[in-house]
Structures are given as structure tokens and as C-alpha cells.
Design an enzyme around this catalytic site. Structure first.
Site, PDB file in Angstrom:
ATOM      1  N   HIS A  15     -10.399 -22.014 -13.699  1.00  0.00           N
ATOM      2  CA  HIS A  15     -11.569 -22.763 -14.156  1.00  0.00           C
ATOM      3  C   HIS A  15     -11.286 -24.222 -14.461  1.00  0.00           C
ATOM      4  CE1 HIS A  15     -14.766 -19.745 -14.600  1.00  0.00           C
ATOM      5  NE2 HIS A  15     -13.802 -18.895 -14.871  1.00  0.00           N
ATOM      6  N   LYS A  25     -22.594 -30.175 -24.291  1.00  0.00           N
ATOM      7  CA  LYS A  25     -21.456 -29.460 -23.714  1.00  0.00           C
ATOM      8  C   LYS A  25     -20.292 -29.595 -24.700  1.00  0.00           C
ATOM      9  CE  LYS A  25     -21.784 -32.023 -20.038  1.00  0.00           C
ATOM     10  NZ  LYS A  25     -21.729 -31.126 -18.912  1.00  0.00           N
ATOM     11  N   ARG A  26     -19.239 -28.863 -24.450  1.00  0.00           N
ATOM     12  CA  ARG A  26     -18.032 -28.975 -25.262  1.00  0.00           C
ATOM     13  C   ARG A  26     -17.577 -30.435 -25.310  1.00  0.00           C
ATOM     14  NH1 ARG A  26     -12.599 -28.236 -23.567  1.00  0.00           N
ATOM     15  NH2 ARG A  26     -13.346 -27.726 -21.479  1.00  0.00           N
ATOM     16  N   THR A  54     -21.874 -25.724 -15.537  1.00  0.00           N
ATOM     17  CA  THR A  54     -23.069 -24.896 -15.312  1.00  0.00           C
ATOM     18  C   THR A  54     -24.266 -25.472 -16.066  1.00  0.00           C
ATOM     19  OG1 THR A  54     -22.353 -23.398 -17.098  1.00  0.00           O
ATOM     20  CG2 THR A  54     -21.852 -22.742 -14.824  1.00  0.00           C
ATOM     21  N   LYS A 113     -28.445 -25.560 -15.185  1.00  0.00           N
ATOM     22  CA  LYS A 113     -29.524 -25.158 -16.098  1.00  0.00           C
ATOM     23  C   LYS A 113     -30.557 -26.269 -16.230  1.00  0.00           C
ATOM     24  CE  LYS A 113     -26.029 -22.478 -18.426  1.00  0.00           C
ATOM     25  NZ  LYS A 113     -24.895 -22.632 -19.365  1.00  0.00           N
ATOM     26  N   LYS A 154     -15.074 -35.240 -20.495  1.00  0.00           N
ATOM     27  CA  LYS A 154     -16.516 -35.080 -20.294  1.00  0.00           C
ATOM     28  C   LYS A 154     -17.274 -36.365 -20.643  1.00  0.00           C
ATOM     29  CE  LYS A 154     -16.293 -30.071 -21.017  1.00  0.00           C
ATOM     30  NZ  LYS A 154     -16.831 -29.535 -19.757  1.00  0.00           N
TER      31      LYS A 154
END
Length: 815
Positions: free
Chosen positions: A357, A545-546, A653, A657, A551
Site C-alpha cells: 500500500h 485524510k491522515r 480512496t 469518494k 499529503k
């Protein structure tokens, strides 16, 4: 309603359950008590299907996949279960007829944080798809008592609190004491002669816990399949030592109980210290050993020939955390069932498959040999033997190349490399987006791809439309079903039928009215929970998100600072009002990530309370991001922030969404963004920044962020405001972020190229501003995103896993 439960019967059952459980009338019951009573009522329907499903699996001796994961971020069970049972509208009517607000009942359910982000939510979506596709499956993990943590924001800082989701009981879980197994740690290994020149290896002087499974139903949509999420809880073998207790040594008397409960208390305990590392390894081995032992025992009830095991069992390793399953299956086969090593190894590799992942180094787990061998002595011996034989294989193929051997060995430099064990011990290795898989094959795992090219494949991630559209966005789901039928609920590619409606004025109007209603509802929720007034007519720009530096929440907030500075210099600047919404948890020990959360909140405090900018920017940080909060945020989003450094995000993901709910992506060509771009086309997405190839080249070049600082006034002013007291009187508070971007702060300066991509990101944000002014154009773009999201269903992903990796066949369960 269900043929097994009519409305009057359900009303009666809810009333009776409230009376039996709480000694109350329905009118006196709290929302939480009504919720529990309703769960026990609908569980009658679920349990009948559940028992029938597993009876059929057992009688027909079908192959079953066991999805092994440290995380299952399931979200609330109640609403999703009703959706998949096709009972949602009827139960809502029943509660309304009883004078009860359905939304209050659904909100009374805890939303357990049994996952940290995309990894755990993906596992949950996969379980939903497995049941909907009628594929025999178990999800296997840990029943954490407190999950990851409940995030609170105090004075702008993240504070971790226990997520006590079990406080009021657990109406969904069924304790299965009959399947409890013993899991052993530590001690020593003794070789016992078997009399034929071979030895049996016996672990002695060990410490052990009892693993007790709790089973949770995973309901397929519109069918009779109910698969199982099995979460293991640790229990002391001897709960209380009465000898020590009677001597007054109460702490010693309860020592075993404390050790056992600690093992399943918290997901991802901080591992900056050796105790945390040891606990993480204990957790991983605990649920894997329990699962493997139970699976083999079940297999033996039907079979005596272990060569048939791969025809009946598939283990999918969800990232590196469950990799110890390779060695544990070998242990159970060789030590407990006398299967010869070579046979056991062939069986193990056919059973196990590995999903990678991430390419982030911290997630490609490595364990110190000292810790691993002390805690899991027999497993360590098995890994050593796997490594020895594998290194002989490498020598036979490549000759005596010490550097290559060291680079590819499972054990090297005092560490056990779990990703390498997973690759060597599996028949399949898959990435989770096309770009990610190519990076694995040609960069991160290049040596292994050259050695085992046949193992590598791609399975782009997906999401379940049942939760993320049908349940989360009733208005849009209703409009879609009214327009093209409800076939999309189980075949998401049906959404492509919406494409012509992008040109339909009436459909566009209704589509945008639903988006506006979702934004109004979110604005009301933010006002109630945060006390912040936001404008529903502003652009809702959301990044949830985390929180990790790659990110790039920092890029987002620096751009907000840049906009704020422009407005301060030019209060009349023409821009569409923008509401920036964040939600993110930072790992408890990740100091810099937590400092970014503080910065976001500090910027929010200044921007939201500055009357001179006339509300053109608002910033909101939503604490304790979780599935139920995502279900509020995502349907209301106009813009989806997917801005990771290219080449760093395996898939994502959240991007799927948001797309499914009609938000437009601003993002880099990273992870699944690449495939979203391919689906919607360049005119329906806002792409910016370097490509993965350019990022790689930049790593090798002499990258100097000071050049950007000197040449770009907006960047320079934004960075200066971090250290000049604009957002905190303590001018040193955010200096670490300033230094990390410009000087490296102990590492590479601007490691994730925040400053390099800033100008193009700002350009993309002005493109969004211009596009949003033309609401007809914006509506068309949003509808195209919904219509082209069919590829990103987890149903598609799971079909690929079932056909290409597991060789798993659906089983239709009759009424």
C-alpha cells in the site's frame, strides 16, 4: 420490509427490547437506548441469514478468503446494515411512527476508530463488496478497546484521548469462546527427535494469552449473504493469581490480565521506545497466530491432505503488518502437523498473497533481530530458514554478488524486512493504482520484479457506493435512481448513463440544489459544533485524510496564508468566497504533523476573526475525523484536495469518494488521481505540479528552495508570516516548519516539494475560482465526475482479486 419482520412486529420488538434491556418505556428511553433496542430487533433478520450463509460454506466446503488487516475502519453499522438489508426506509418510517427521530438514533451509535485512514477504510469497503458479490470471506483483525484515539483540539493542538467505543456495550459483536486459541510469546525452542533423523520443535517456558474472537456481520446488498468480520481480543490464561492476591501483592496477582488487556487496547501504540515496538509486534503476531490456528483447525475437519489447503483457503496480507502469517502458517504446518518443509513452503506460497500500500519507508516494516528473536523465537528460526534457502536461490541465479544479496535478503543489517518476507512467501504481489504498481516494479521493488515478474500485478483500489453514495448522500442517490434506475447500486459503471444529463438543464438544476442542501446542512453542523459561521454559497474546499507531510496539508495552508496576504493588501480583490475545511489525525508521536494541525488552527483563528477580509476566506479544522464525519463532509464538497507529492501516494480512496459525490479534484498526477484524470479528461479536473518522474529527477538534482523563496513574493510573504508573529505571538512556534522548508531541519530541505509546486497550485486554485463563476459549466463538470466514477467501485476491485489472485467463486445463498 423484510418478509421476516413487518412494521408492527418491529415496533413491538423495539418496545419490548427497551423494556427488557433498560426497564423503561420507549417514551422514557434515550436515543442510545432506542438504538440498542433497534439493533437487537433487526439482528433477528441478520442472524438467520448469517447462520444460513456459514452453514452453506461449511456444507459445500467452499474456498474462503481471509482478509488479514491491522485496521478495519468500518464506520457505524446501523445505517449501512439497513441499506444493505433494503430496510432503511421502512425502519425510518417505523421510528417516525413511534415519535423517534431516526437521525438521532443513528447518531447514537459510536463510530469506532479501529483504523487510521485509507488502509482500514479500504478493508471495510472490500468486506462490503465481498458480501455483495456473494464471495465467501472473513475479515480478520483486532478488537481494539480504544482504537486509534479520539482527537480533541485544545488551544489549537491535537490532544489524544481514549476512544471508548465499548463503554455502552457492543450490540453487533458476538463473542465466540468456543473458537478461543492460545498464542505463545518468548521462552525457548527445544528440538525433540522424532526417531527418523528429523526433529520436532517445541516452544517452552513461554508466556501466553488466549485469543477470543468476536464476530460481526457483514451484510451483502440485496442478497442473503452475511460474511464475518472476526476481531480477536486478548484474555489472560490465568486471570488472577490468588496466591499473590492473598499475600496482598495485588499488582502481581493481576499481572497476566494487565499484559493481555494491554495487547488489544490501542491501535498503533507509539513506537519511539522499545516497549512500543514490542507491543506492536505482539499485536501483529497475536491476531495472525489466532487466525492461522483457527483456519487450519477448520480445514482439518474436512481434509487430511494439506496440499488441498490452497484450494480451500486464501490469505490476503493487507500491507506488511500481517506478513508474519507466512512464517506462522509454516510453523503450524511443519511443527503441529508434520508437513515436510518443502511441501509446507509450496502450500504457504500458494495460500498467501500480498498487497503493498505504500512506498513510504516507515510503512515497509523492519524489525530488529534482537526483539523479533526474543519475542517470537520459533518464528524467528523459521524466518532464518526461509531466508537461508532464499539466499541460495539468489546465489544460483545471480552468482556470488554480496551487495545484491545484502540488498535483497529478508534478514540483513540486523533487521528482518517484512515486505521482503511477504514477497518471497506469496504467489501474488499487487500495487493499488497503476502508477503505484509501476513505481514498485521499476523503482522500489525493482530487484524483486526482476526475480519474480509473474507475481506482480495491479489492483486499483475502490470504494463501496452503498456507503459513500446510497447511505451518505440520500438526495443525490435518489436523483440518480429516479433518472437512470438503481442498477448502479451493484454495478457502478451504470452511472455512465448520466453523461447525457450533463446537458439537461432540469437535471443540472436539481443536481446543484442537492449539493446546496448538503452544504447548508454541513454549515449548520459546523455552527453547532464549532461555533463558526460559514457561507453555503462559498466554495467548499475540503482536505480530509491522515496528516502526513507527503499529503501536503502544509501546501494547502500556506496557500491560504498567501490568499490572506493578498486580501490584506487588496481588500477589494475579486474572488469567489472560499471555505477551506480540514480533517486529519496525526500519529501520536509525529511532532511535525501535530505542529501543522496547530498552524491550521492558528490560521483559522486569525482569518475567521479578521473583519477586513469580509468573510472571503474561512478556515475550519474538524476534530476527530472519522467515517461518520466523512459522510457529512464529502457530499457537501465542491473541491476535493488530493495534493500529495507525485509518486508518494499509493492510491488514495478519498479522491474516489469525493468524485462519486460530485466534487471536482484539484490534485497532482499521483496515485489514483492519474486514473481519475484518464476517466474524466483534462477539462473536468484541476491538475498541477510535478509528475512522479519530475519529482524523482528533482531528488537527484540540486534543489534549492531558497531560489523559490527569493523569486516568488507570495511564497516569501507566506513563509515570513510563520515567524513574524502573524499567527502566534511566539515567533518561534512555527519556526520548525519554516526551517524544514528552507533549511531541512535535520533532513532534506522541502523534502516533499511544497515550495516547488506552490506557484502551479496557486494557478490551479485561480482556475477553480474562474470555473465556479460559471455555474452551468461547473455543474456539467461535476456531473461528468459522478458519471465517470464507475471504475472506482470496490466491487470491480474485488472481482479482480477473486478472479486473478484468489480463484474464488461466488456462492448464491437461497432463502
Amino acid at each position: 420490509m423484510s418478509q421476516l419482520l413487518d412494521k408492527e412486529t418491529l415496533k413491538k420488538m423495539i418496545r419490548e427490547n427497551v423494556k427488557t434491556l433498560y426497564r423503561k418505556t420507549l417514551e422514557a428511553a434515550s436515543a442510545e437506548e432506542v438504538y440498542q433496542a433497534a439493533v437487537f430487533a433487526i439482528r433477528d433478520v441478520i442472524t438467520d441469514k448469517w447462520m444460513k450463509t456459514h452453514d452453506e460454506y461449511y456444507e459445500k466446503d467452499v474456498k474462503v478468503v481471509y482478509y488479514l488487516s491491522m485496521e478495519f475502519l468500518m464506520g457505524r453499522f446501523f445505517g449501512n446494515s439497513l441499506i444493505n438489508l433494503e430496510m432503511y426506509d421502512e425502519v425510518k418510517e417505523v421510528l417516525e411512527e413511534l415519535g423517534i427521530d431516526y437521525n438521532m438514533v443513528e447518531d447514537a451509535e459510536p463510530d469506532p476508530g479501529l483504523g487510521n485512514g485509507g488502509l482500514g477504510r479500504l478493508a471495510a469497503c472490500f468486506l462490503d463488496s465481498l458480501s455483495t458479490l456473494q464471495l465467501p470471506a472473513y475479515g480478520c483483525g483486532i478488537r481494539y478497546h480504544y482504537g486509534i484515539f479520539e482527537q480533541k483540539i485544545e488551544n489549537g493542538y491535537q490532544v489524544e484521548a481514549p476512544d471508548n467505543w465499548l463503554e455502552n456495550g457492543d450490540p453487533w459483536g458476538i463473542k465466540r469462546n468456543e473458537y478461543a486459541v492460545e498464542v505463545k510469546f518468548g521462552g525457548n525452542v527445544r528440538a525433540v527427535p522424532k526417531g527418523n533423523g528429523e526433529y520436532r520443535f517445541v516452544q517452552e517456558n513461554y508466556q501466553s494469552v488466549i485469543a477470543v474472537p468476536y464476530d460481526y456481520p457483514v451484510i451483502g446488498y440485496g442478497n442473503n449473504t452475511v460474511n464475518t468480520l472476526r476481531l480477536w481480543e486478548a484474555r489472560a490464561k490465568n486471570k488472577l493469581d490468588l496466591k499473590f492476591f492473598n499475600e496482598g501483592n495485588y499488582q502481581k496477582a493481576a499481572e497476566e490480565e494487565l499484559l493481555a488487556s494491554t495487547m488489544t487496547d490501542v491501535l498503533y501504540p507509539a513506537d519511539e521506545h522499545i516497549q512500543g515496538k514490542e507491543l506492536r509486534l505482539r499485536q501483529q503476531y497475536f491476531f495472525i497466530s489466532a487466525t492461522v490456528q483457527r483456519v487450519v483447525e477448520r480445514f482439518k475437519k474436512h481434509h487430511t491432505n494439506f496440499h488441498e489447503l490452497p484450494d480451500k483457503v486464501a490469505f490476503q496480507l493487507n500491507d506488511t503488518h500481517p506478513t508474519v502469517a507466512v512464517a506462522e502458517l509454516m510453523r503450524v504446518l511443519v511443527d503441529e502437523n508434520d508437513v515436510p518443509w518443502d511441501d509446507a513452503w509450496e502450500i504457504t506460497r500458494k495460500v498467501c498473497a500480498y498487497t503493498n500500500h505504500t512506498i513510504m519507508a516507515e510503512a515497509l516494516e523492519k524489525w530488529p533481530m534482537e526483539l523479533f528473536s526474543r519475542l517470537l523465537p520459533r518464528i524467528y528460526q523459521i524466518v532464518e530458514e526461509i531466508n537461508r534457502r532464499y539466499c541460495l536461490e539468489l546465489q544460483a541465479k545471480y552468482g556470488m554478488d554480496p551487495e545484491k544479496l545484502r540488498r535483497m535478503a529478508i534478514i540483513a543489517d540486523g533487521q528482518i524486512r517484512m515486505a521482503y518476507l511477504a514477497i518471497v512467501g506469496s504467489h501474488s504481489v499487487n500495487g493499488v493504482a497503476a502508477l503505484h504498481t509501476e513505481i514498485l516494479k521499476h523503482q522500489e521493488l525493482k530487484d524483486f520484479y526482476e526475480l519474480y515478474p509473474e507475481k506482480f500485478n495491479n489492483k486499483t483500489n475502490g470504494i463501496t457506493q452503498r456507503r459513500w453514495l446510497l447511505h451518505a448522500n440520500h438526495g443525490l442517490a435518489g436523483l440518480i435512481s429516479e433518472t437512470i434506475g438503481d442498477g448502479w447500486i451493484t454495478e457502478l459503471t451504470e452511472l455512465e448513463k448520466l453523461l447525457p444529463y450533463a446537458e439537461d438543464e432540469n437535471f443540472r438544476r436539481r443536481f446543484m440544489e442537492i449539493k446546496k442542501a448538503n452544504k447548508v446542512a454541513l454549515a449548520k453542523y459546523i455552527k453547532e459544533t464549532k461555533g463558526i459561521d460559514i457561507n453555503p454559497d462559498s466554495i467548499f474546499d475540503i482536505q480530509v485524510k491522515r496528516l502526513h507531510e507527503y499529503k501536503r496539508q502544509l501546501l494547502n495552508v500556506l496557500h491560504i496564508i498567501g490568499l490572506y496576504n493578498q486580501l490584506k493588501m487588496n481588500p477589494g480583490m475579486d474572488m469567489v468566497p472560499r471555505t477551506f475545511i480540514f480533517g486529519a489525525k496525526a500519529a501520536a508521536g509525529y511532532r511535525r504533523a501535530k505542529l501543522i494541525i496547530k498552524l491550521i488552527n492558528a490560521v483559522a483563528d486569525v482569518v475567521n476573526n479578521d473583519p477586513t477580509i469580509e468573510g472571503k476566506i474561512k478556515v475550519v479544522f474538524m476534530e476527530n475525523y472519522r467515517v461518520s464525519l466523512a459522510e457529512r463532509l464529502i457530499p457537501a464538497a465542491d473541491v476535493s484536495e488530493q495534493i500529495s507529492t507525485a509518486g508518494k501516494e499509493a492510491s488514495g480512496t478519498g479522491n474516489m469518494k469525493f468524485m462519486l459525490n460530485g466534487a471536482l479534484t484539484v490534485g497532482t498526477m499521483d496515485g489514483a488521481n492519474v486514473e481519475i484524470y484518464e476517466e474524466v479528461g483534462k477539462d473536468n479536473i484541476f491538475i498541477f505540479g510535478m509528475s512522479a518522474e519530475e519529482v524523482q529527477a528533482k531528488y537527484h538534482d540540486h534543489y534549492d528552495p531558497w531560489f523559490i523563496y527569493n523569486m516568488n513574493q507570495e511564497v516569501r510573504m507566506a513563509l515570513t508570516s510563520l515567524i513574524d508573529g502573524t499567527f502566534d505571538q511566539n515567533t518561534d512556534l512555527f519556526r520548525e516548519l519554516y526551517d524544514a522548508l528552507l533549511n531541512g531541519c535535520g533532513g532534506r530541505a522541502d523534502e516533499y516539494f511544497v515550495l516547488e509546486d506552490y506557484a502551479d497550485y496557486a494557478r490551479a486554485q485561480w482556475d477553480i475560482d474562474r470555473a465556479y463563476r460559471d455555474q452551468t459549466k461547473w455543474a456539467k463538470m461535476a456531473i461528468v465526475n459522478v458519471a465517470k466514477s464507475g471504475k472506482f467501485s470496490s466491487d470491480r476491485t474485488i472481482r479482480q482479486y477473486a478472479e486473478e489472485i484468489w480463484d474464488l467463486k461466488p456462492l448464491h445463498i437461497e432463502d
